[in-house]
Design a protein around this motif. Structure first.
Motif, PDB file in Angstrom:
ATOM      1  N   THR A  38       0.964  -1.256   0.246  1.00  9.59           N
ATOM      2  CA  THR A  38       0.061   0.154  -0.038  1.00  9.59           C
ATOM      3  C   THR A  38       0.995   1.159  -0.085  1.00  9.59           C
ATOM      4  O   THR A  38       0.694   2.249  -0.765  1.00  9.59           O
ATOM      5  CB  THR A  38      -1.062  -0.080   1.366  1.00  9.59           C
ATOM      6  N   VAL A  39       1.959   1.153   0.719  1.00 10.39           N
ATOM      7  CA  VAL A  39       2.779   2.077   0.764  1.00 10.39           C
ATOM      8  C   VAL A  39       3.718   2.381  -0.496  1.00 10.39           C
ATOM      9  O   VAL A  39       3.596   3.755  -1.071  1.00 10.39           O
ATOM     10  CB  VAL A  39       4.032   2.002   1.818  1.00 10.39           C
ATOM     11  N   ARG A  40       3.877   1.439  -1.398  1.00  9.24           N
ATOM     12  CA  ARG A  40       4.405   1.540  -2.439  1.00  9.24           C
ATOM     13  C   ARG A  40       3.568   2.042  -3.660  1.00  9.24           C
ATOM     14  O   ARG A  40       3.890   2.914  -4.408  1.00  9.24           O
ATOM     15  CB  ARG A  40       5.083   0.214  -3.054  1.00  9.24           C
ATOM     16  N   ARG A  41       2.156   1.877  -3.363  1.00 14.71           N
ATOM     17  CA  ARG A  41       1.146   2.349  -4.364  1.00 14.71           C
ATOM     18  C   ARG A  41       1.062   3.754  -4.073  1.00 14.71           C
ATOM     19  O   ARG A  41       0.460   4.497  -4.736  1.00 14.71           O
ATOM     20  CB  ARG A  41       0.083   1.685  -4.253  1.00 14.71           C
ATOM     21  N   GLY A  42       1.458   4.169  -2.768  1.00 13.63           N
ATOM     22  CA  GLY A  42       1.308   5.658  -2.749  1.00 13.63           C
ATOM     23  C   GLY A  42       0.082   6.310  -2.551  1.00 13.63           C
ATOM     24  O   GLY A  42      -0.350   7.674  -2.506  1.00 13.63           O
ATOM     25  N   THR A  43      -0.969   5.432  -1.922  1.00 13.77           N
ATOM     26  CA  THR A  43      -2.460   5.893  -1.729  1.00 13.77           C
ATOM     27  C   THR A  43      -2.426   6.757  -0.452  1.00 13.77           C
ATOM     28  O   THR A  43      -1.545   6.647   0.264  1.00 13.77           O
ATOM     29  CB  THR A  43      -3.214   4.664  -1.661  1.00 13.77           C
ATOM     30  N   SER A  44      -3.598   7.229  -0.118  1.00  9.95           N
ATOM     31  CA  SER A  44      -3.572   7.940   1.004  1.00  9.95           C
ATOM     32  C   SER A  44      -3.433   7.167   2.437  1.00  9.95           C
ATOM     33  O   SER A  44      -2.661   7.375   3.209  1.00  9.95           O
ATOM     34  CB  SER A  44      -4.662   9.070   0.979  1.00  9.95           C
ATOM     35  N   LEU A  45      -4.152   5.958   2.321  1.00  9.21           N
ATOM     36  CA  LEU A  45      -3.870   5.080   3.284  1.00  9.21           C
ATOM     37  C   LEU A  45      -2.538   4.752   3.260  1.00  9.21           C
ATOM     38  O   LEU A  45      -1.774   4.473   4.668  1.00  9.21           O
ATOM     39  CB  LEU A  45      -4.571   3.620   2.874  1.00  9.21           C
ATOM     40  N   GLY A  46      -1.674   4.641   2.272  1.00 10.46           N
ATOM     41  CA  GLY A  46      -0.241   4.141   2.230  1.00 10.46           C
ATOM     42  C   GLY A  46       0.569   5.102   2.710  1.00 10.46           C
ATOM     43  O   GLY A  46       1.333   4.789   3.515  1.00 10.46           O
ATOM     44  N   GLN A  48      -0.143   7.221   5.190  1.00 11.22           N
ATOM     45  CA  GLN A  48      -0.677   7.323   6.535  1.00 11.22           C
ATOM     46  C   GLN A  48       0.225   6.354   7.354  1.00 11.22           C
ATOM     47  O   GLN A  48       0.828   6.366   8.316  1.00 11.22           O
ATOM     48  CB  GLN A  48      -1.958   7.218   6.828  1.00 11.22           C
ATOM     49  N   ALA A  49       0.112   5.014   6.361  1.00 11.39           N
ATOM     50  CA  ALA A  49       0.781   3.688   7.119  1.00 11.39           C
ATOM     51  C   ALA A  49       2.293   3.867   7.434  1.00 11.39           C
ATOM     52  O   ALA A  49       2.856   3.705   8.341  1.00 11.39           O
ATOM     53  CB  ALA A  49       0.492   2.680   6.448  1.00 11.39           C
ATOM     54  N   GLN A  50       2.824   4.425   6.297  1.00  8.67           N
ATOM     55  CA  GLN A  50       4.286   4.718   6.385  1.00  8.67           C
ATOM     56  C   GLN A  50       4.946   5.714   7.439  1.00  8.67           C
ATOM     57  O   GLN A  50       5.792   5.398   7.986  1.00  8.67           O
ATOM     58  CB  GLN A  50       4.701   5.194   4.937  1.00  8.67           C
ATOM     59  N   ASP A  51       4.189   6.748   7.687  1.00  5.67           N
ATOM     60  CA  ASP A  51       4.699   7.609   8.661  1.00  5.67           C
ATOM     61  C   ASP A  51       4.701   6.710  10.058  1.00  5.67           C
ATOM     62  O   ASP A  51       5.663   7.047  10.585  1.00  5.67           O
ATOM     63  CB  ASP A  51       3.376   8.788   8.782  1.00  5.67           C
ATOM     64  N   PHE A  52       3.714   6.118  10.306  1.00 10.49           N
ATOM     65  CA  PHE A  52       3.812   5.180  11.584  1.00 10.49           C
ATOM     66  C   PHE A  52       5.201   3.913  11.412  1.00 10.49           C
ATOM     67  O   PHE A  52       5.767   3.751  12.401  1.00 10.49           O
ATOM     68  CB  PHE A  52       2.537   4.338  11.892  1.00 10.49           C
ATOM     69  N   MET A  53       5.023   3.269  10.347  1.00 13.23           N
ATOM     70  CA  MET A  53       6.146   2.428  10.200  1.00 13.23           C
ATOM     71  C   MET A  53       7.587   2.785  10.484  1.00 13.23           C
ATOM     72  O   MET A  53       8.502   2.187  11.201  1.00 13.23           O
ATOM     73  CB  MET A  53       6.199   1.460   8.821  1.00 13.23           C
ATOM     74  N   LEU A  54       7.878   3.930   9.957  1.00 15.52           N
ATOM     75  CA  LEU A  54       9.171   4.573  10.077  1.00 15.52           C
ATOM     76  C   LEU A  54       9.598   4.827  11.394  1.00 15.52           C
ATOM     77  O   LEU A  54      10.697   4.508  11.762  1.00 15.52           O
ATOM     78  CB  LEU A  54       9.436   5.730   9.173  1.00 15.52           C
ATOM     79  N   ARG A  55       8.567   4.876  12.290  1.00 19.66           N
ATOM     80  CA  ARG A  55       8.854   5.109  13.755  1.00 19.66           C
ATOM     81  C   ARG A  55       8.804   3.962  14.512  1.00 19.66           C
ATOM     82  O   ARG A  55       8.716   3.984  15.740  1.00 19.66           O
ATOM     83  CB  ARG A  55       8.006   6.251  14.283  1.00 19.66           C
ATOM     84  N   ARG A  62      -7.850   1.249  12.176  1.00 12.22           N
ATOM     85  CA  ARG A  62      -8.896   1.468  10.927  1.00 12.22           C
ATOM     86  C   ARG A  62      -8.317   1.233   9.655  1.00 12.22           C
ATOM     87  O   ARG A  62      -8.612   0.644   8.716  1.00 12.22           O
ATOM     88  CB  ARG A  62      -9.422   2.793  11.116  1.00 12.22           C
ATOM     89  N   VAL A  63      -6.630   1.594   9.536  1.00 12.59           N
ATOM     90  CA  VAL A  63      -6.058   1.458   8.036  1.00 12.59           C
ATOM     91  C   VAL A  63      -5.926  -0.169   7.919  1.00 12.59           C
ATOM     92  O   VAL A  63      -6.223  -0.643   7.094  1.00 12.59           O
ATOM     93  CB  VAL A  63      -4.515   2.080   8.483  1.00 12.59           C
TER      94      VAL A  63
END
Ligand code: ZN
Length: 217
Positions: A38-46, A48-55, A62-63
């Motif tokens: 999802t992150v790779r596809r760069g959708t808005s869900l993606g 949001q998810a990336q921001d959390f994963m990196l930390r 909900r995501v």
């Protein structure tokens, strides 16, 4: 058969889930992969998810649940979940989601690994950015770090840096470990030692699944 694979970060869940999927012809639903995709596809869900994963943080329920629901609605019947649920709240939401689709979990396999082994596995872990296969650096003594399946250069996962590892362990102990009791209470938990070679661990899982009194396959 609907199975959840539990265990601390670095327990080898990804490797085992892949083998279980192949042997028992299940669909593997790995939230890590789902999220990375999802992150790779760069959708808005993606994003949001990336921001959390990196930390090294938990991605909001909900995501993840939105992604899971899509996956289950694709018509997936037998599956193995790897990396989800990670908290009691998520487990309860998963139960509700399945119930709404007239399904339920059959088995929860808990991979037990001690703290030191966990840390050393996480620090040595490398992943193929192309196909998602994970390895340990130990497997490549004097060899280039190249994926044995597709030849791509391996890299460390962005969430395997030391700070993020610490954070994930904390998150695991606080939120995920209580799931052991949650599923014990439902009578569907089986614990397996995650020590030793991937092949040895897998054999214990297969023995468990074929043992009398286990769930029927
Ligand atoms: Zn690869």
């Amino acid at each position: 058969m609907r199975v959840v694979l539990l265990g601390p970060p670095g327990a080898g869940k990804g490797t085992q889930a892949e083998r279980i999927k192949d042997k028992f012809r299940l669909t593997r639903i790995a939230t890590g992969d789902l999220l990375r995709e999802t992150v790779r596809r760069g959708t808005s869900l993606g994003r949001q998810a990336q921001d959390f994963m990196l930390r090294g943080r938990l991605v909001p329920d909900r995501v993840i649940l939105a992604l899971m629901r899509d996956k289950i609605r694709e018509g997936v019947s037998g599956f193995i979940l790897d990396g989800f649920p990670r908290s009691i709240t998520q487990a309860e939401k998963l139960d509700k989601l399945l119930e709404a689709e007239n399904k339920k979990l059959d088995l929860v396999i808990n991979l037990e690994v001690n703290h030191n082994e966990m840390i050393s596995r996480l620090k040595g872990r490398v992943i193929c950015p192309e196909c998602g296969r994970t390895y340990n650096k130990d497997e490549f003594v004097d060899q280039p770090l190249i994926c044995k399946d597709c030849g791509t250069h391996l890299s460390q996962r962005s969430d395997d840096n030391p700070d993020a590892i610490e954070e994930r362990l904390k998150v695991y102990l606080r939120h995920t470990l209580p799931l052991v009791d949650y599923y014990k209470g439902k009578g569907i938990l089986r614990s397996i030692s995650g020590k030793g070679s991937p092949q040895g661990v897998f054999q214990r899982i297969v023995d468990l699944l074929y043992s009398p009194g286990s769930i029927g396959i």
